[in-house]
Design a protein around this motif. Structure first.
Motif, PDB file in Angstrom:
ATOM      1  N   GLN A   5       0.891  -1.203   0.049  1.00 52.86           N
ATOM      2  CA  GLN A   5       0.056  -0.058  -0.006  1.00 52.86           C
ATOM      3  C   GLN A   5       0.845   1.034  -0.064  1.00 52.86           C
ATOM      4  OE1 GLN A   5      -4.306  -0.657   2.295  1.00 52.86           O
ATOM      5  NE2 GLN A   5      -2.147  -0.639   3.567  1.00 52.86           N
ATOM      6  N   TYR A   6       0.487   2.200  -0.728  1.00 53.21           N
ATOM      7  CA  TYR A   6       0.953   3.662  -0.614  1.00 53.21           C
ATOM      8  C   TYR A   6       0.265   4.659  -0.648  1.00 53.21           C
ATOM      9  CZ  TYR A   6       0.217   3.412  -5.875  1.00 53.21           C
ATOM     10  OH  TYR A   6      -0.327   3.180  -7.015  1.00 53.21           O
ATOM     11  N   ILE A  13      -5.068   5.996  -0.266  1.00 53.49           N
ATOM     12  CA  ILE A  13      -4.328   4.896  -0.077  1.00 53.49           C
ATOM     13  C   ILE A  13      -4.651   4.138  -1.379  1.00 53.49           C
ATOM     14  CG2 ILE A  13      -4.119   2.758   1.285  1.00 53.49           C
ATOM     15  CD1 ILE A  13      -4.900   4.272   3.806  1.00 53.49           C
ATOM     16  N   GLN A  14      -3.671   3.427  -1.971  1.00 52.26           N
ATOM     17  CA  GLN A  14      -3.748   2.581  -3.275  1.00 52.26           C
ATOM     18  C   GLN A  14      -2.868   1.426  -2.852  1.00 52.26           C
ATOM     19  OE1 GLN A  14      -5.322   3.100  -6.241  1.00 52.26           O
ATOM     20  NE2 GLN A  14      -4.719   1.019  -6.325  1.00 52.26           N
ATOM     21  N   ILE A  15      -3.682   0.298  -3.276  1.00 49.28           N
ATOM     22  CA  ILE A  15      -2.996  -1.064  -3.194  1.00 49.28           C
ATOM     23  C   ILE A  15      -2.203  -1.405  -4.473  1.00 49.28           C
ATOM     24  CG2 ILE A  15      -3.479  -3.400  -3.027  1.00 49.28           C
ATOM     25  CD1 ILE A  15      -6.293  -2.855  -1.706  1.00 49.28           C
ATOM     26  N   THR A  28      -9.037  -0.478  -7.561  1.00 46.16           N
ATOM     27  CA  THR A  28      -9.874  -0.177  -6.689  1.00 46.16           C
ATOM     28  C   THR A  28      -9.592   1.074  -5.865  1.00 46.16           C
ATOM     29  OG1 THR A  28     -10.898  -1.238  -4.543  1.00 46.16           O
ATOM     30  CG2 THR A  28      -8.716  -1.764  -5.022  1.00 46.16           C
ATOM     31  N   ASP A  29     -10.551   1.520  -5.007  1.00 48.87           N
ATOM     32  CA  ASP A  29     -10.079   2.753  -4.270  1.00 48.87           C
ATOM     33  C   ASP A  29     -10.199   2.129  -2.669  1.00 48.87           C
ATOM     34  OD1 ASP A  29     -12.885   2.677  -3.840  1.00 48.87           O
ATOM     35  OD2 ASP A  29     -13.523   4.365  -4.480  1.00 48.87           O
ATOM     36  N   GLN A  30     -10.545   0.763  -2.386  1.00 44.92           N
ATOM     37  CA  GLN A  30     -10.484   0.446  -1.247  1.00 44.92           C
ATOM     38  C   GLN A  30      -9.015   0.026  -0.669  1.00 44.92           C
ATOM     39  OE1 GLN A  30     -13.367  -3.020  -2.159  1.00 44.92           O
ATOM     40  NE2 GLN A  30     -14.195  -2.323  -0.405  1.00 44.92           N
ATOM     41  N   GLY A  54      -8.814  -6.593 -11.100  1.00 46.09           N
ATOM     42  CA  GLY A  54      -7.968  -6.507 -12.314  1.00 46.09           C
ATOM     43  C   GLY A  54      -6.989  -5.248 -11.874  1.00 46.09           C
ATOM     44  N   LEU A  55      -6.021  -5.163 -12.624  1.00 46.19           N
ATOM     45  CA  LEU A  55      -4.957  -4.375 -12.366  1.00 46.19           C
ATOM     46  C   LEU A  55      -4.844  -3.151 -13.329  1.00 46.19           C
ATOM     47  CD1 LEU A  55      -1.813  -7.002 -11.905  1.00 46.19           C
ATOM     48  CD2 LEU A  55      -3.454  -5.919  -9.945  1.00 46.19           C
TER      49      LEU A  55
END
Length: 329
Positions: A5-6, A13-15, A28-30, A54-55
Motif C-alpha cells: 500500500q502507498y 491509499i492505493q494497493i 480499486t479505491d479500497q 483487475g490491475l
C-alpha cells in the motif's frame, strides 16, 4: 503474489500487486484492510478477489519507497483495533543470545534456555494437537506501527534501541470471530535489550516500543527456509551486516503452533480487528556488542518479500513527567 500500500499524491491509499518484477495498481479505491474483510465475509481468497478487480497502471515501488510514500501493508483505520504482538525463543540459535543476557551466577540452566528446550521438544506437534506454548509478548496497538521508510522512534528513557529482523503474520478477524491470515511481511520488532538484560522480568518493558512492518505482504504459504539479511548503516557505512534465517526449517515452533497459542484467547478474536504477530529471530546487532545511535538506518531484506524494510532510528526528546490527574466529581 506480493501486495503493498502507498499514499498517492492526492492523499488516498492505493494497493499495488505484483507476481514478478513489475508492480501494478489494483483497480480499486479500497484499502487492503477493506478487501481482506470483504474476503473474510464472503469466503473468497484475496488472490481471487484481486483477480476479479483487475490491475491498472504500472507502479514504481522503488521510487515510492525512496520518497517515503509506502505504508504498512495492512492496518486498521482505527489504530486502537490493530494489535502488535510477538513470540520469542522460537528460532534455532535464538536461545544462546538470550541465555547469555540472562546467565545466572551459579551457571544453572536459565529460564530462557529451559523454555527454548521446551520448544525444541514440543513446538512442532504432529497433526492438529497443540504443542508447547511459546514465550509471548505485547508490543502495543496501531499507534506503535511505523511505515516503511519512516523514522522509528525510541523513547528518551530507553536504555537501548536495537533492531530485530523477523517475519510477521498479518491477520484480520472475520465477522464470526475467525482469524484469517492475510499474509506474511518483513518486520523490525525493535526492542530495548539493555533494559531486558537487567532482569528478564523487564521483558514487557523492553517490548513496549514501536515496530516497522512491510513494505510488501507475501500472500500464500511461508517458505520453509528464508535466508535474509540485516544491516545497520551509520553515515552510509555498515556497522552491522549479518544474515538471518527464518521459516519453519529454522524454527523450533511451527507457524500453526504459534498462531494457535495467540488466537486461543478470545480477546484476540474480536470481529474486525487486525493482528500483526511477529515470530522471532536469532540475529541481533546487540548480541555482537553494537549500541545503535540516533540516525542509524536499519535495513532488513529477504528475496521472497520484495523491497527491503528500511527505517531510521530517531531518539525522542524527553517528555514532561507523566502525571495522572484526579478527576473531580
Amino acid at each position: 503474489m506480493l501486495l503493498s500500500q502507498y499514499r498517492t499524491p492526492a492523499g488516498a491509499i492505493q494497493i499495488a500487486a505484483r507476481d514478478g518484477t513489475e508492480a501494478y495498481a489494483v483497480a480499486t479505491d479500497q484499502t487492503l484492510y477493506d478487501l481482506a474483510m470483504a474476503c473474510a465475509t464472503a469466503g473468497i481468497s484475496l488472490r481471487d478477489c484481486i483477480g476479479q478487480l483487475g490491475l491498472g497502471a504500472p507502479v514504481d515501488l522503488e521510487a515510492l519507497s525512496a520518497n517515503g510514500s509506502m505504508l504498512p501493508p495492512l492496518f486498521h483505520p482505527d489504530p486502537a483495533h490493530t494489535c502488535l504482538t510477538g513470540t520469542g525463543l522460537t528460532h534455532l540459535g535464538s536461545a544462546a543470545t538470550r541465555a547469555a543476557m540472562h546467565e545466572k551466577a551459579d551457571k544453572a540452566e536459565t529460564d530462557s534456555m529451559k523454555m527454548f528446550r521446551w520448544g525444541i521438544d514440543g513446538g512442532k506437534p504432529a497433526g492438529d494437537v497443540p504443542g508447547m506454548q511459546p514465550e509471548w509478548f505485547y508490543k502495543g496497538n496501531g499507534h506503535a506501527l511505523i511505515a516503511p521508510g519512516a523514522a522509528l522512534p525510541s523513547p528518551s528513557f530507553a536504555l537501548d534501541g536495537g533492531e530485530e529482523p523477523e517475519i510477521a503474520g498479518v491477520y484480520v478477524i472475520g465477522p464470526d470471530g475467525t482469524p484469517f491470515r492475510v499474509g506474511f511481511a518483513l518486520a523490525n520488532e525493535f526492542s530495548d535489550h539493555v533494559t531486558e538484560k537487567q532482569n528478564y522480568l523487564y521483558l514487557a518493558h523492553s517490548k513496549l516500543r514501536a515496530c516497522a512492518v512491510g513494505p510488501e505482504l507475501l500472500i500464500g504459504d511461508l517458505p520453509q527456509d528464508i535466508q535474509g539479511h540485516s544491516r545497520v548503516l551509520r553515515d552510509d557505512v555498515a556497522v552491522f551486516d549479518a544474515p538471518f534465517a527464518s521459516g519453519e526449517a529454522n524454527m523450533s515452533h511451527s507457524i500453526a503452533n504459534l498462531e494457535h497459542h495467540h488466537f486461543k484467547y478470545g480477546i484476540f478474536c474480536q470481529p474486525g480487528d487486525v493482528h500483526i504477530h511477529m515470530f522471532g529471530t536469532a540475529t541481533l546487532s546487540f548480541a555482537q556488542g553494537l549500541a545503535c545511535r540516533d540516525g542509524d538506518v536499519f535495513e532488513i531484506s529477504a528475496p521472497a518479500f520484495g523491497l527491503p524494510l528500511r527505517n531510521t532510528l530517531a531518539v525522542a526528546a524527553p517528555p514532561a513527567a507523566a502525571r495522572v490527574t484526579v478527576m473531580t466529581l
